[in-house]
Design a protein around this motif. Structure first.
Motif, mmCIF file in Angstrom:
data_model
loop_
_atom_site.group_PDB
_atom_site.id
_atom_site.type_symbol
_atom_site.label_atom_id
_atom_site.label_comp_id
_atom_site.label_asym_id
_atom_site.label_seq_id
_atom_site.Cartn_x
_atom_site.Cartn_y
_atom_site.Cartn_z
ATOM 1 N N PHE A 275 -81.251 36.698 74.403
ATOM 2 C CA PHE A 275 -82.754 36.365 73.950
ATOM 3 C C PHE A 275 -82.630 36.141 72.540
ATOM 4 O O PHE A 275 -82.482 36.893 71.827
ATOM 5 C CB PHE A 275 -83.537 37.424 74.243
ATOM 6 C CG PHE A 275 -83.738 37.884 75.877
ATOM 7 C CD1 PHE A 275 -84.925 37.317 76.668
ATOM 8 C CD2 PHE A 275 -82.870 38.640 76.545
ATOM 9 C CE1 PHE A 275 -84.940 37.550 78.043
ATOM 10 C CE2 PHE A 275 -83.113 38.823 77.767
ATOM 11 C CZ PHE A 275 -83.887 38.379 78.750
ATOM 12 N N THR A 276 -83.069 34.925 72.123
ATOM 13 C CA THR A 276 -83.282 34.485 70.750
ATOM 14 C C THR A 276 -84.834 34.149 70.279
ATOM 15 O O THR A 276 -85.349 33.540 71.056
ATOM 16 C CB THR A 276 -82.370 33.210 70.744
ATOM 17 O OG1 THR A 276 -81.098 33.301 70.936
ATOM 18 C CG2 THR A 276 -82.494 32.874 69.165
ATOM 19 N N ILE A 277 -84.908 34.903 69.174
ATOM 20 C CA ILE A 277 -86.401 34.596 68.818
ATOM 21 C C ILE A 277 -86.090 33.996 67.312
ATOM 22 O O ILE A 277 -85.730 34.538 66.314
ATOM 23 C CB ILE A 277 -87.069 35.951 68.411
ATOM 24 C CG1 ILE A 277 -87.092 36.816 69.754
ATOM 25 C CG2 ILE A 277 -88.275 35.816 67.592
ATOM 26 C CD1 ILE A 277 -87.554 38.427 69.530
ATOM 27 N N ILE A 278 -86.723 32.820 67.349
ATOM 28 C CA ILE A 278 -86.585 31.944 66.131
ATOM 29 C C ILE A 278 -87.824 32.466 65.198
ATOM 30 O O ILE A 278 -89.015 32.130 65.537
ATOM 31 C CB ILE A 278 -86.287 30.511 66.338
ATOM 32 C CG1 ILE A 278 -85.119 30.238 67.098
ATOM 33 C CG2 ILE A 278 -86.514 29.725 65.127
ATOM 34 C CD1 ILE A 278 -85.139 28.696 67.582
ATOM 35 N N GLY A 279 -87.524 32.849 63.956
ATOM 36 C CA GLY A 279 -88.750 33.197 63.115
ATOM 37 C C GLY A 279 -88.809 34.445 63.115
ATOM 38 O O GLY A 279 -89.786 35.089 62.489
ATOM 39 N N GLY A 280 -87.795 35.208 63.516
ATOM 40 C CA GLY A 280 -87.951 36.654 63.397
ATOM 41 C C GLY A 280 -86.827 37.129 62.303
ATOM 42 O O GLY A 280 -85.829 36.751 62.088
ATOM 43 N N GLU A 281 -86.974 38.456 61.640
ATOM 44 C CA GLU A 281 -86.256 39.078 60.847
ATOM 45 C C GLU A 281 -86.120 40.570 61.129
ATOM 46 O O GLU A 281 -87.061 40.880 61.589
ATOM 47 C CB GLU A 281 -86.607 38.737 59.446
ATOM 48 C CG GLU A 281 -86.608 37.180 58.834
ATOM 49 C CD GLU A 281 -87.135 37.060 57.341
ATOM 50 O OE1 GLU A 281 -86.827 37.892 56.674
ATOM 51 O OE2 GLU A 281 -87.920 36.297 57.118
ATOM 52 N N GLU A 282 -84.868 40.956 60.793
ATOM 53 C CA GLU A 282 -84.705 42.226 61.217
ATOM 54 C C GLU A 282 -85.762 43.498 60.816
ATOM 55 O O GLU A 282 -86.054 44.499 61.459
ATOM 56 C CB GLU A 282 -83.168 42.719 61.053
ATOM 57 C CG GLU A 282 -82.081 42.169 61.861
ATOM 58 C CD GLU A 282 -80.841 42.892 61.756
ATOM 59 O OE1 GLU A 282 -80.947 44.050 61.345
ATOM 60 O OE2 GLU A 282 -79.896 42.114 62.210
#
Length: 352
Positions: free
Chosen positions: A217-224
């Motif tokens: 699952f990839t979330i583009i626009g997310g940071e840890e």
């Protein structure tokens, strides 16, 4: 023939702002005003600058276009109305929605809601990006209003409207590679806000990913730093420039658009052009965009999403990446958006 002058007001440059501006420039001598809404203390100064801009250009323009209704649309609409000029609002989402459960939508804020209502009532024409932005039943999440849309939150409104869907360049968004099996991707911004994570359905993805440890699952626009205790199969990518998206999207088999609200989601359509199989929430334009090329989540519930993913077939003659691409090409091309705008231009006889 000398082009007539038109004004264009927007809040921040974006791909859809730039695409519309290119269309306007084919017919008008366009003067633009970018209203900085990012820092609230700047708003009074921005309004003053906007007023000066309108005064300086008042004698030359006959029509103005405004991206979204809100505080930034108030002066252009009222001055145009008083001066016998035309103003057109492109309604795209937040000016059509109200979700008290997450504090989302213009109508959740008194002054912003008032400015939105006045703008819609006194402008010459409203151009929603989909008919559901005018008025629609809402059943995806039971915690908010049972109906949504401009007409629902502006009782008795008589302003004419015409729906113009977004348009996309099929040559810009193409598949760059074969996708990985059992891979899912989504694109979202402003994920430092918990309310935005819920609005975009990110919380559902995080919850369901735990049940599929071998899936990606990839979330583009997310940071840890925006999240905690992520399962190992969640991959976060920072903001990616629009021209770099195709190569990332193409690596994934499915695109997730599980939003509580959308106007006409660009990322969903761009992912479908990249041959991602779409999985979307049953809200606003999403079911129509997807059609029979993908899957619809009927209620905002992690268990329902889990069952949907469990039952995804290995192959489907209709629900696949190629049919998803064809759906966008046939129905939402940039040429079709241009053609509809031409109808608006002719209605206001801009070439005379």
């Amino acid at each position: 023939m000398k082009k007539q002058k038109a004004l264009y007001f927007f809040m921040g440059t974006s791909t859809f702002v730039e695409k519309d501006l290119a269309i306007y420039k084919e017919y008008y001598d366009v003067r633009t005003f970018n209203f900085d809404f990012g820092q609230k203390w700047k708003i009074p100064f921005q309004l003053f600058e906007q007023l000066i801009f309108l005064i300086r250009n008042f004698s030359g323009y006959k029509i103005c276009y405004i991206q979204l209704a809100g505080i930034h649309s108030l002066l252009p609409v009222l001055i145009s109305k008083l001066g016998g000029k035309k103003s057109i609002i492109i309604a795209a989402g937040t000016d059509c929605h109200s979700f008290p459960s997450i504090g989302y939508g213009n109508y959740q804020r008194t002054i912003l809601g008032m400015a939105t209502r006045i703008s819609f009532r006194f402008c010459s024409l409203i151009l929603p990006k989909h008919h559901t932005l005018w008025r629609t039943n809402y059943t995806y999440d039971k915690n908010d209003y049972p109906e949504q849309g401009i007409a629902y939150f502006n009782k008795g409104i008589k302003t004419p409207y015409m729906c113009i869907e977004n348009g996309y360049d099929e040559n810009k968004f193409i598949s760059k590679s074969d996708p990985e099996e059992n891979s899912f991707v989504t694109v979202a911004g402003l994920l430092h806000k918990t309310s935005q994570q819920k609005l975009k359905g990110i919380d559902l993805i995080l919850e369901v990913a735990k049940h599929f440890p071998t899936f990606k699952f990839t979330i583009i626009g997310g940071e840890e730093r925006f999240f905690s205790k992520l399962s190992s199969n969640i991959h976060l990518l920072p903001f990616i420039a629009n021209n770099e998206l195709p190569s990332i999207l193409s690596k994934h088999k499915y695109y997730l658009q599980l939003s509580m609200a959308e106007g006409f989601p660009n990322a969903l359509c761009e992912a479908m052009l990249c041959q991602c199989i779409p999985i979307g929430s049953d809200v606003f334009s999403i079911p129509e965009i997807i059609g029979d090329t993908g899957y619809i989540l009927n209620e905002r519930n992690p268990e329902s999403l889990k069952k949907l993913i469990e039952n995804l077939p290995a192959e489907d003659l209709n629900k696949n990446g190629k049919s998803a691409r064809e759906k966008i090409k046939e129905n939402y091309s940039i040429e079709k958006r241009k053609d509809k705008f031409k109808q608006v231009f002719e209605k206001f006889r801009i070439n005379e």
